[in-house]
Design an enzyme around this catalytic site. Sequence first.
Site, PDB file in Angstrom:
ATOM      1  N   ASP A  63       0.669  -1.103   0.013  1.00 41.42           N
ATOM      2  CA  ASP A  63      -0.047   0.050  -0.012  1.00 41.42           C
ATOM      3  C   ASP A  63       0.796   1.212  -0.066  1.00 41.42           C
ATOM      4  O   ASP A  63       1.982   1.080   0.295  1.00 41.42           O
ATOM      5  CB  ASP A  63      -0.986   0.144   0.979  1.00 41.42           C
ATOM      6  CG  ASP A  63      -0.416  -0.496   2.434  1.00 41.42           C
ATOM      7  OD1 ASP A  63      -1.246  -1.274   3.119  1.00 41.42           O
ATOM      8  OD2 ASP A  63       0.894  -0.402   2.496  1.00 41.42           O
ATOM      9  N   ASP A  65       1.224   5.111   1.353  1.00 42.78           N
ATOM     10  CA  ASP A  65       0.762   5.995   2.447  1.00 42.78           C
ATOM     11  C   ASP A  65       1.343   7.505   2.410  1.00 42.78           C
ATOM     12  O   ASP A  65       2.473   7.519   1.788  1.00 42.78           O
ATOM     13  CB  ASP A  65       1.101   5.371   3.916  1.00 42.78           C
ATOM     14  CG  ASP A  65       0.371   4.020   4.175  1.00 42.78           C
ATOM     15  OD1 ASP A  65      -0.488   3.694   3.600  1.00 42.78           O
ATOM     16  OD2 ASP A  65       1.142   3.417   5.074  1.00 42.78           O
ATOM     17  N   ASP A 141       9.383   3.131  13.354  1.00 47.12           N
ATOM     18  CA  ASP A 141       9.820   2.200  14.080  1.00 47.12           C
ATOM     19  C   ASP A 141      11.472   1.666  13.575  1.00 47.12           C
ATOM     20  O   ASP A 141      12.149   1.958  14.407  1.00 47.12           O
ATOM     21  CB  ASP A 141       9.018   0.601  14.284  1.00 47.12           C
ATOM     22  CG  ASP A 141       8.545   0.577  12.790  1.00 47.12           C
ATOM     23  OD1 ASP A 141       8.908   0.984  11.793  1.00 47.12           O
ATOM     24  OD2 ASP A 141       7.586  -0.465  12.577  1.00 47.12           O
TER      25      ASP A 141
HETATM   26  P1  ATP Z   1       3.672  -3.614   5.133  1.00 47.90           P
HETATM   27  O1  ATP Z   1       4.381  -3.777   3.882  1.00 47.90           O
HETATM   28  O2  ATP Z   1       3.855  -4.896   5.947  1.00 47.90           O
HETATM   29  O3  ATP Z   1       2.442  -2.963   5.251  1.00 47.90           O
HETATM   30  P2  ATP Z   1       4.766  -1.278   6.501  1.00 47.90           P
HETATM   31  O4  ATP Z   1       6.188  -0.864   6.723  1.00 47.90           O
HETATM   32  O5  ATP Z   1       3.878  -0.425   5.403  1.00 47.90           O
HETATM   33  O6  ATP Z   1       4.808  -2.917   6.142  1.00 47.90           O
HETATM   34  P3  ATP Z   1       2.705  -0.674   8.282  1.00 47.90           P
HETATM   35  O7  ATP Z   1       2.340  -1.678   9.383  1.00 47.90           O
HETATM   36  O8  ATP Z   1       1.622  -0.715   6.893  1.00 47.90           O
HETATM   37  O9  ATP Z   1       3.934  -1.443   7.925  1.00 47.90           O
HETATM   38  O10 ATP Z   1       3.129   0.785   9.004  1.00 47.90           O
HETATM   39  C1  ATP Z   1       3.189   1.686   7.879  1.00 47.90           C
HETATM   40  C2  ATP Z   1       4.319   2.677   8.694  1.00 47.90           C
HETATM   41  O11 ATP Z   1       3.869   3.069   9.752  1.00 47.90           O
HETATM   42  C3  ATP Z   1       5.630   1.773   8.808  1.00 47.90           C
HETATM   43  O12 ATP Z   1       6.581   1.842   7.820  1.00 47.90           O
HETATM   44  C4  ATP Z   1       6.158   2.689  10.053  1.00 47.90           C
HETATM   45  O13 ATP Z   1       6.855   3.777   9.442  1.00 47.90           O
HETATM   46  C5  ATP Z   1       5.144   3.148  10.729  1.00 47.90           C
HETATM   47  N1  ATP Z   1       4.562   2.214  12.110  1.00 47.90           N
HETATM   48  C6  ATP Z   1       3.910   1.028  11.923  1.00 47.90           C
HETATM   49  N2  ATP Z   1       3.780   0.699  13.129  1.00 47.90           N
HETATM   50  C7  ATP Z   1       4.690   1.184  13.882  1.00 47.90           C
HETATM   51  C8  ATP Z   1       4.979   1.105  15.418  1.00 47.90           C
HETATM   52  N3  ATP Z   1       4.461   0.078  15.980  1.00 47.90           N
HETATM   53  N4  ATP Z   1       5.947   2.044  15.785  1.00 47.90           N
HETATM   54  C9  ATP Z   1       6.456   2.956  14.846  1.00 47.90           C
HETATM   55  N5  ATP Z   1       6.154   3.065  13.837  1.00 47.90           N
HETATM   56  C10 ATP Z   1       5.258   2.264  13.224  1.00 47.90           C
HETATM   57 MG    MG Z   2       1.696  -0.806   5.051  1.00 46.54          MG
END
Ligand code: ATP
Ligand code: MG
Length: 399
Positions: A63, A65, A141
């Site tokens: 996705d 964002d 994170d």
């Molecule tokens: P995926 O491909 O699995 O969606 P993602 O990196 O996009 O991986 P998400 O859970 O969709 O992960 O979260 C989007 C963003 O929000 C992350 O890339 C990170 O920057 C931030 N984020 C998500 N969860 C946390 C957390 N628990 N603490 C700090 N930052 C977070």
């Molecule tokens: Mg994501």
Amino acid sequence: MFGFFRKKVNEPVVYRRPEHCISRKNIDPDALKVLYRLSSLGYTAYLVGGGVRDLLIGRQPKDFDVGTSAKPAEVKHAFRNCFLIGRRFRLAHVKFGGKVIETATFRQNSQTVGEIIEHAAEGPFEDNTFGTPQTDAYRRDFTVNGLFYDIKDFSVIDWVGGMKDIRKKIIRAIGDPEIRFQEDPVRMMRAVKFSSRLGFRIEKRTLVAMKKYHSCILNASVPRVCEEVFRLFPYGCSAEAFRLMHETGLLGDLLPELSRYIASSGNGRSPVFRYLKGLDAYEKMMTGKGFEVSNGLRAAVLMTALYKAEKKDGAGRKVMQMMLDSLKIPKSVYFTAVLLMESSRRLSAPPAKGKFRFIYNRDFLDALDYNRIIARSEKRSEDALNKWADLYEEKGQEE
Ligand code: ATP
Ligand code: MG
């Protein structure tokens, strides 16, 4: 000229367009629309988080964002198709058909700040939830998840050293890992997920902090933990993910019997990982085919070695009860997993005359796949399973 060589704080490293590989043609056109519209209204608008990471690695992001200086109400004003959601309407969803572009105003760290505001009786909305691009990068994170792609000049803005870590394939907590993991223990499972999924190694201090604070995971919200457990399966890297869960101690907190079994059956060479590798091959085969692998099947494979070690009647229910107790897995996942484990006896012989009603069970195809995964992992013949599959082809659609 003192300090000439000192790195300036409060300034990000900026990678201009020729210095990185992100191309607009790989970005979702609807995400681009959101970015361009906000930018044309004078707001800062970045692609943020996992989308930027995946584009830099050359993977298709799940996705896209957006992070922006526009406040939620301003985002809503900019788009007809925008809905404000979440507690206190802090997140904007810009909708394009079934697709959602999550658009978040730059935030400051810390849930702590969030919690305080959340609980303030009548706090003003214009509060210190929101922040700058810099604070928004620091609250994330891992460094690889803290990068911004700027639509204004197509540069990548790096406050956290994420670009270097992507190039070196390293998962590193932003800030002090001990503090960040205590603040939100689920981040430790996210480290496991990203490390196994991307094939990145976890940086030393980050890994040491995980081994020190793993048991904090028991303070985290159970539904979040359960969700993260099942996120370790897609992409076909669950064997490596659960090896890391075991090594860090996280598995010992969440599923102690499974962890003890792994330790007593050869650690890295435990049959648990043989079955998970079989599942991983299956997950890889299924991706892109439009089939979802069910969580019941995943849970059953994860617990199969333990199930086989039990050898008593009711073993399926006993081992799945462990996941029910500690992770509160949905009842439907529990029942499917028990059924799959218990199906192995029935499917180990070809269907007998008049005794094949099982093909009408709604979990029959899952049971067939489960038994194939286990048979392949044990290098056993699939002849009986092929007979069941033939019978299903012939009669299965009838009821
Ligand atoms: P995926 O491909 O699995 O969606 P993602 O990196 O996009 O991986 P998400 O859970 O969709 O992960 O979260 C989007 C963003 O929000 C992350 O890339 C990170 O920057 C931030 N984020 C998500 N969860 C946390 C957390 N628990 N603490 C700090 N930052 C977070
Ligand atoms: Mg994501």
